[in-house]
Structure formats: C-alpha cells, structure tokens
Write a protein that holds these residues in place. Structure first.
Motif, PDB file in Angstrom:
ATOM      1  N   LYS A 172       0.673  -1.189  -0.023  1.00  0.00           N
ATOM      2  CA  LYS A 172      -0.093   0.109   0.072  1.00  0.00           C
ATOM      3  C   LYS A 172       1.050   1.175   0.030  1.00  0.00           C
ATOM      4  O   LYS A 172       0.687   2.164  -0.768  1.00  0.00           O
ATOM      5  CB  LYS A 172      -1.000   0.117   0.988  1.00  0.00           C
ATOM      6  CG  LYS A 172      -2.116  -1.017   1.050  1.00  0.00           C
ATOM      7  CD  LYS A 172      -2.867  -1.099   2.487  1.00  0.00           C
ATOM      8  CE  LYS A 172      -3.867  -2.185   2.285  1.00  0.00           C
ATOM      9  NZ  LYS A 172      -5.116  -2.052   3.328  1.00  0.00           N
ATOM     10  N   GLY A 173       1.777   1.146   1.096  1.00  0.00           N
ATOM     11  CA  GLY A 173       2.949   2.675   0.767  1.00  0.00           C
ATOM     12  C   GLY A 173       3.545   2.527  -0.410  1.00  0.00           C
ATOM     13  O   GLY A 173       3.660   3.761  -0.941  1.00  0.00           O
ATOM     14  N   TYR A 174       4.061   1.420  -1.085  1.00  0.00           N
ATOM     15  CA  TYR A 174       4.664   1.365  -2.515  1.00  0.00           C
ATOM     16  C   TYR A 174       3.598   1.936  -3.508  1.00  0.00           C
ATOM     17  O   TYR A 174       4.134   2.936  -4.228  1.00  0.00           O
ATOM     18  CB  TYR A 174       5.031  -0.182  -2.783  1.00  0.00           C
ATOM     19  CG  TYR A 174       5.348  -0.368  -3.965  1.00  0.00           C
ATOM     20  CD1 TYR A 174       6.241   0.364  -4.803  1.00  0.00           C
ATOM     21  CD2 TYR A 174       4.589  -1.281  -4.915  1.00  0.00           C
ATOM     22  CE1 TYR A 174       6.495   0.338  -6.075  1.00  0.00           C
ATOM     23  CE2 TYR A 174       5.099  -1.523  -6.046  1.00  0.00           C
ATOM     24  CZ  TYR A 174       5.891  -0.863  -6.835  1.00  0.00           C
ATOM     25  OH  TYR A 174       6.175  -1.112  -8.019  1.00  0.00           O
ATOM     26  N   CYS A 175       2.461   1.648  -3.493  1.00  0.00           N
ATOM     27  CA  CYS A 175       1.508   2.029  -4.398  1.00  0.00           C
ATOM     28  C   CYS A 175       1.392   3.698  -4.197  1.00  0.00           C
ATOM     29  O   CYS A 175       1.300   4.401  -5.362  1.00  0.00           O
ATOM     30  CB  CYS A 175       0.101   1.211  -4.227  1.00  0.00           C
ATOM     31  SG  CYS A 175       0.264  -0.404  -4.988  1.00  0.00           S
ATOM     32  N   LEU A 176       1.062   4.121  -3.010  1.00  0.00           N
ATOM     33  CA  LEU A 176       1.129   5.370  -2.603  1.00  0.00           C
ATOM     34  C   LEU A 176       2.140   6.195  -3.331  1.00  0.00           C
ATOM     35  O   LEU A 176       1.975   7.452  -3.986  1.00  0.00           O
ATOM     36  CB  LEU A 176       0.736   5.588  -1.161  1.00  0.00           C
ATOM     37  CG  LEU A 176      -0.641   5.519  -0.652  1.00  0.00           C
ATOM     38  CD1 LEU A 176      -0.580   5.439   0.882  1.00  0.00           C
ATOM     39  CD2 LEU A 176      -1.704   6.397  -1.346  1.00  0.00           C
ATOM     40  N   SER A 177       3.387   5.714  -3.121  1.00  0.00           N
ATOM     41  CA  SER A 177       4.483   6.383  -3.387  1.00  0.00           C
ATOM     42  C   SER A 177       4.711   6.435  -5.054  1.00  0.00           C
ATOM     43  O   SER A 177       5.036   7.487  -5.542  1.00  0.00           O
ATOM     44  CB  SER A 177       5.718   5.477  -2.985  1.00  0.00           C
ATOM     45  OG  SER A 177       6.883   6.052  -3.385  1.00  0.00           O
TER      46      SER A 177
END
Length: 357
Positions: free
Chosen positions: A236-241
């Motif tokens: 999820k953090g990766y996709c937001l980034s």
C-alpha cells in the motif's frame, strides 16, 4: 540534550541565510519554516537543515537569490519554476498562487519544479487551512531514486514521497495529515545518528536486505533502504509512493525517480479546494465536529492510552516546545555553529543567547 529558545533560533537562522546571500524576506521564510517544523516535533525537517542548507548553498544546490515564476497557467491550473531557489521560497509562492486560484474558481492545481528541498510538506496545506480551504500536497524527489525499495525488492528505487493534507476547524487548530509513504523520513534517521540512538525495528534494512536498527546500516556505503509504509501490507505504501511520483514528478515537469543519487529539486503538486464552492462553510464545520465527536467516542486501547485527531500531536508539541524550548543534540548544534562561523557569525555568542538553562 540542551534546550534552545525558538525566538533566538529564528534570529540566528535569518542572520545565517542573509549572510549566505538570501534576501531578508527569503531568509525569514526559510528560517520560520525550519523553526516551526522543530516546534511541531519534526526535527528531521527543522534545525537539522540549518547547517545542511548552508552547505548546499556553497555546493550550488540552491540559488539563494532565485525567484520563482509562473511558466504556464490556465484558470484553475499553473506550473511554477522555482528558478533554483530554496524550496520554502518556491513552495510558498506556489501555494499562494493556488489559494488565489481556488478562491476564484473553487479548485486549483499548481505544480512546482526546480526549487530545491521544500522541507516539511505539512506547512503548505496549513497555509490554505488558514484561509478556510482544504489542501493536498504531493512531493517526490525528482529523479532521485535510492531510498525506498519497491514492495518485493530490497534495493532503494523510490524516495520517501510525502503526502500532506490540512483542513480548517472552527475555533481550533486545523486538521493536519503529514506523512511519508515510507515508514519514516530520511531526516529522522540522521537525527537518530546525530543523537547516537538506535532506530525502531522495522524502519530500515541494510544493503543485504536484513532488518537493522543501526542508522549506519542505511546511511553507510553501500547504503541500505527505508521500508515502504505498511508493514505486512507495505504494497500500500509502495503504491501510494508510485502515485506521488506521477503527481509530484511527472505533472510538475520535475521528473520521476530514475536512479539519480543526489536530489536536485522536489517535484510538487498542490491541490486546493475552496469549501464554499462545494458546501456552506457552516455545514462543513458542523460535519467536521460530528466526525470528531464520533471518532473520540471509541473506547480507549490501554496499550495506546489515548485517541488523537490528525494533527493533534503536532499542536501539542508546539505548545510544549514554545514554553520549554527546542531540543538540539550536541552534534547538530556543533554543525550549526560551524556553518555560522563560515559566514562570519559568532556561534558561541549565539549559543549563550539561545540556550535555556
């Protein structure tokens, strides 16, 4: 750890940045941003940057006399070129432009490029909240791509890519969300290194992909990596980034992560919403208070001990540090002093004036 008066730190910062070539107005903008960040508890984007920025002026990273300018615009949109100026100067210019457009048209999207490190991203949407508007800010690091691994990888390929949002609250401090899409900001690791403290487990991995609590495991050569936000759901953090790369990097024209090792400028996208173009201001404030009351009605988790609304930790820190002072470790203060001395300022006299006994 020694405690320092915020008002004297403002005086020192303004003297330093003026001596380094900034106009008095820009020196005040930069310094106020840094001191306010430390007051809010974000030392990683506060006093730590005072000596760092002075060094980067000497290295040609920032142009202390750069003047941001609009390079393209329509009714609700614009792109600002920061002219190599400090990020705080470019960011303030771009946010003021977005606020003006949103006031007239209800919404504005303004991109910012070529303006250096913009500092604490949460400072900018707060400018809109002060005008009874809601704002979102997305910031990448241009072509820099070395800090955060993609989910499933161990090599740093993305940046910390923060997202910040602020919304006004009637007769109270604004709602504020100011977060990286990684577990932590890089500056917090350097703060820990300066203080000789270990990192919490789960923040970083070393060059071999092994979990570590040693700041040097990330800061060393070869470097480690900061993990994406989310723990077991770090995708999820990766996709937001990834989204921040597109909004902050591609749309602003600064560019997306591509493996450069030194950041030349943040790429920024600012979105501002005028509440009154969507709903009555009174109705908005009523709904916000209903939401807050509902959230705070939850039973308390004894392991946490309290419920806070977004932004409350920062406002509590501001109140505490305004009274008790800003903590600065010996390593950071020594480097601030060294930077001041290179500009012809008496660091010892400033320490005596700023230190709270």
């Amino acid at each position: 750890m020694k405690m320092f008066r915020s008002d004297v730190l403002r005086e020192l910062g303004r003297e330093m940045f003026s001596a380094a070539g900034c106009s008095d107005e820009d020196a005040a903008t930069i310094t106020d941003h840094l001191v306010d960040a430390s007051l809010a508890g974000h030392d990683s984007h506060g006093t730590l940057r005072m000596y760092e920025y002075i060094g980067q002026i000497a290295d040609g990273v920032f142009d202390p006399r750069g003047k941001p300018r609009v390079v393209q615009q329509r009714a609700c949109t614009a792109v600002v070129d920061g002219d190599g100026a400090f990020g705080q100067v470019g960011g303030t210019f771009a946010m003021n432009l977005a606020i003006g457009k949103a006031r007239e048209h209800g919404f504005a999207g303004v991109g910012l490029r070529n303006s250096g490190h913009i500092g604490r991203v949460g400072a900018y949407p707060l400018m809109a909240a002060d005008q009874e508007m809601i704002a979102l800010v997305f910031a990448n690091a241009g072509h820099l791509g070395r800090q955060i691994p993609p989910y499933g990888g161990i090599d740093g390929k993305l940046s910390t890519n923060p997202i910040a949002m602020a919304a006004p609250r009637q007769d109270a401090a604004p709602i504020l969300v100011d977060m990286t899409t990684s577990v932590t900001a890089e500056g917090k690791i350097r703060v820990a290194a300066n203080r000789g403290k270990p990192l919490p487990f789960g923040w970083i991995i070393d060059h071999q992909g092994r979990p570590s609590t040693a700041p040097e495991a990330f800061l060393g050569d070869p470097p480690g990596a900061i993990l994406p936000l989310g723990g077991v759901v770090a995708y999820k953090g990766y996709c937001l980034s990834f989204i921040v790369e597109l909004l902050g990097g591609a749309l602003s024209g600064q560019g997306c992560a591509s493996g450069e090792r030194i950041m030349k400028s943040n790429g920024v996208m600012i979105n501002v919403y005028s509440i009154e173009h969507f709903t009555e201001l009174k109705a908005y404030y009523q709904e916000l208070e209903i939401l807050i009351e509902h959230v705070l009605s939850s039973r308390i988790d004894p392991d946490v001990g309290q419920i806070q609304i977004p932004g409350e930790p920062e406002w509590r820190s501001v109140c505490l540090r305004s009274e008790q002072g800003i903590p600065i470790d010996d390593t950071t203060w020594s480097r601030i002093g060294e930077a001041a001395q290179t500009l012809g300022l008496n660091a010892g006299a400033w320490e005596k004036k700023a230190l709270i006994e």
